[in-house]
Write an enzyme that holds these catalytic residues in place. Sequence first.
Site, PDB file in Angstrom:
ATOM      1  N   ARG A  65      -0.873  12.216   3.950  1.00 29.06           N
ATOM      2  CA  ARG A  65       0.287  10.450   4.740  1.00 29.06           C
ATOM      3  C   ARG A  65       1.704  11.336   5.756  1.00 29.06           C
ATOM      4  NH1 ARG A  65       5.861  10.453   5.950  1.00 29.06           N
ATOM      5  NH2 ARG A  65       6.551  11.637   4.115  1.00 29.06           N
ATOM      6  N   ASP A  66       2.152  11.803   5.703  1.00 35.25           N
ATOM      7  CA  ASP A  66       3.115  12.560   6.539  1.00 35.25           C
ATOM      8  C   ASP A  66       1.866  13.882   7.552  1.00 35.25           C
ATOM      9  OD1 ASP A  66       5.224  13.363   8.769  1.00 35.25           O
ATOM     10  OD2 ASP A  66       6.446  14.532   7.361  1.00 35.25           O
ATOM     11  N   HIS A  74      12.288  18.849   2.930  1.00 34.22           N
ATOM     12  CA  HIS A  74      11.367  18.717   3.796  1.00 34.22           C
ATOM     13  C   HIS A  74      11.501  19.185   5.146  1.00 34.22           C
ATOM     14  CE1 HIS A  74       8.463  15.310   4.963  1.00 34.22           C
ATOM     15  NE2 HIS A  74       8.745  15.405   6.164  1.00 34.22           N
ATOM     16  N   CYS A 113       7.018  12.426  12.710  1.00 34.81           N
ATOM     17  CA  CYS A 113       6.949  10.994  12.888  1.00 34.81           C
ATOM     18  C   CYS A 113       6.867  10.237  14.296  1.00 34.81           C
ATOM     19  CB  CYS A 113       8.403  10.565  12.240  1.00 34.81           C
ATOM     20  SG  CYS A 113       9.396   8.651  11.911  1.00 34.81           S
ATOM     21  N   ASN A 170       4.586  19.114  10.182  1.00 34.13           N
ATOM     22  CA  ASN A 170       5.943  19.939   9.570  1.00 34.13           C
ATOM     23  C   ASN A 170       5.474  20.938   8.634  1.00 34.13           C
ATOM     24  OD1 ASN A 170       4.846  16.637   8.609  1.00 34.13           O
ATOM     25  ND2 ASN A 170       6.111  17.148   6.627  1.00 34.13           N
TER      26      ASN A 170
HETATM   27  N1  COA Z   1       3.493  -3.284   3.542  1.00 33.52           N
HETATM   28  C1  COA Z   1       2.566  -3.869   4.715  1.00 33.52           C
HETATM   29  N2  COA Z   1       2.882  -5.008   5.265  1.00 33.52           N
HETATM   30  C2  COA Z   1       3.707  -5.199   5.282  1.00 33.52           C
HETATM   31  C3  COA Z   1       4.989  -4.225   5.340  1.00 33.52           C
HETATM   32  C4  COA Z   1       4.708  -3.724   4.053  1.00 33.52           C
HETATM   33  N3  COA Z   1       5.755  -2.627   2.995  1.00 33.52           N
HETATM   34  N4  COA Z   1       6.139  -4.325   5.386  1.00 33.52           N
HETATM   35  C5  COA Z   1       6.201  -5.751   5.732  1.00 33.52           C
HETATM   36  N5  COA Z   1       4.799  -5.742   6.461  1.00 33.52           N
HETATM   37  C6  COA Z   1       4.126  -6.730   7.217  1.00 33.52           C
HETATM   38  C7  COA Z   1       4.578  -8.124   7.441  1.00 33.52           C
HETATM   39  O1  COA Z   1       3.932  -8.599   6.571  1.00 33.52           O
HETATM   40  C8  COA Z   1       3.962  -8.841   9.371  1.00 33.52           C
HETATM   41  O2  COA Z   1       3.219  -8.962   9.139  1.00 33.52           O
HETATM   42  P1  COA Z   1       2.695 -10.726  10.009  1.00 33.52           P
HETATM   43  O3  COA Z   1       2.883  -9.481  11.037  1.00 33.52           O
HETATM   44  O4  COA Z   1       1.489 -10.148   9.994  1.00 33.52           O
HETATM   45  O5  COA Z   1       3.387 -11.143   9.204  1.00 33.52           O
HETATM   46  C9  COA Z   1       4.792  -7.392   9.588  1.00 33.52           C
HETATM   47  O6  COA Z   1       4.537  -6.496   8.615  1.00 33.52           O
HETATM   48  C10 COA Z   1       6.507  -7.140   9.984  1.00 33.52           C
HETATM   49  O7  COA Z   1       7.077  -6.961   8.772  1.00 33.52           O
HETATM   50  P2  COA Z   1       8.526  -7.499   8.669  1.00 33.52           P
HETATM   51  O8  COA Z   1       8.684  -7.778   7.774  1.00 33.52           O
HETATM   52  O9  COA Z   1       9.158  -8.781  10.556  1.00 33.52           O
HETATM   53  O10 COA Z   1       8.675  -6.104   9.811  1.00 33.52           O
HETATM   54  P3  COA Z   1       9.232  -5.273  11.055  1.00 33.52           P
HETATM   55  O11 COA Z   1       8.098  -5.829  12.262  1.00 33.52           O
HETATM   56  O12 COA Z   1      10.732  -5.282  11.794  1.00 33.52           O
HETATM   57  O13 COA Z   1       8.889  -4.037  10.476  1.00 33.52           O
HETATM   58  C11 COA Z   1       8.563  -2.331   8.524  1.00 33.52           C
HETATM   59  C12 COA Z   1       9.254  -3.168   9.899  1.00 33.52           C
HETATM   60  C13 COA Z   1       9.779  -1.120   7.481  1.00 33.52           C
HETATM   61  C14 COA Z   1       7.833  -2.928   7.931  1.00 33.52           C
HETATM   62  C15 COA Z   1       7.814  -1.106   9.430  1.00 33.52           C
HETATM   63  O14 COA Z   1       8.674  -0.589  10.712  1.00 33.52           O
HETATM   64  C16 COA Z   1       7.064  -0.045   8.953  1.00 33.52           C
HETATM   65  O15 COA Z   1       6.215  -0.429   7.976  1.00 33.52           O
HETATM   66  N6  COA Z   1       7.921   0.759   9.425  1.00 33.52           N
HETATM   67  C17 COA Z   1       7.684   1.855   8.867  1.00 33.52           C
HETATM   68  C18 COA Z   1       7.009   3.263  10.007  1.00 33.52           C
HETATM   69  C19 COA Z   1       7.031   4.883   9.162  1.00 33.52           C
HETATM   70  O16 COA Z   1       5.965   4.840   7.763  1.00 33.52           O
HETATM   71  N7  COA Z   1       7.293   5.818   9.564  1.00 33.52           N
HETATM   72  C20 COA Z   1       6.444   7.361   9.055  1.00 33.52           C
HETATM   73  C21 COA Z   1       7.173   7.523   8.494  1.00 33.52           C
HETATM   74  S1  COA Z   1       8.818   7.717   8.076  1.00 33.52           S
HETATM   75 ZN    ZN Z   2       8.149  14.415   7.855  1.00 36.32          ZN
END
Ligand code: COA
Ligand code: ZN
Length: 302
Positions: free
Chosen positions: A12-13, A203, A236, A245
Amino acid sequence: MSRIYFNEVVTRDGFQIEPTFIPTDDKVALIDALSLCGYAKIEVTSFVSPKAIPMLRDAEEVMGRIQRVAGVEYTVLVPNLRGAERAMASRADELNLVMSTSETHNRANLRQSREDSFAGLASVIQWVDGKTPINVSLSTCFGCPMEGDMPLSEVLRFAHRFADLGVRGLTICDTTGMAHPAQVEAMAEAMLKAFPPLQMTFHFHNTRGMGVANVMAAARAGIHRFDGSLGGLGGCPYAPGASGNISSEDAIHLLMCLGYETGIDLDRLLAIGRGLPDLVGHSVPGQMIKAGRINDLHPAPV
Ligand code: COA
Ligand code: ZN
């Protein structure tokens, strides 16, 4: 001597910041090998937006194909309700919810305010309704690469809010390696005092070379749960300056040298780690897979 519970987060990370997609077959094979090493938990993948983290777009398939080993918990990172639904459908043993204690990093990583994240995660906890244990990972607890210092009081404030919602555990994350041992000791003492019944995981990232020093400081202050990433991969992608990490095998070796019981088969782990550069296509920061154990002796030069 105390028991340490070690969590492996390489798939994951570790993988989320890698530029080249790692095939699903390779992820499954790696997790299956790691499952035999004695970890308490393996963070298998993230149920985040595949646009945000394309590397982990195969989360369902990976969760469906791994061979689960009794005694290992298979946890997954979840940012929102959509992620929680996917995680529950994949029969994760734990949901690791994530938000940042830094407003700026939360907006960069999760694209919303901390308050909106908190409200969203509170509704996830309500929706899960005790069916699966919840851990909450709080990012940037030791400093934010954009905002600077993170007051301990701010970490405690969010930690208390989640503890009040009945979570099983908290992970206090040093997202970009800003922690130092004196700060870690103070954080450990504050967290253990405030939340004695919770699983308390630390972590660390090794961005400034203080990773294992921080593990040692935390362990001596009474923290018994750590995340680490095989080979020291990780970071990240939405935190400027992020890097790997702590290397699991380097941290485990250190803890073993100090006399802690880790439950980890280090020789088995090192053998797996030595395959990592081929898997990711570059050398990795971990030291132990290059140097071997301190009792792996070399022949004398002729
Ligand atoms: N799983 C799958 N798809 C997801 C989802 C999830 N948990 N959450 C949102 N989506 C999809 C939506 O369906 C949408 O899809 P579309 O563009 O095809 O319609 C798209 O992602 C955007 O959704 P929205 O609710 O507008 O979210 P956003 O663009 O504001 O993004 C997050 C918010 C949280 C979903 C996104 O920033 C994210 O996944 N971040 C994680 C980052 C990460 O993992 N960082 C490292 C670890 S700390
Ligand atoms: Zn981390």
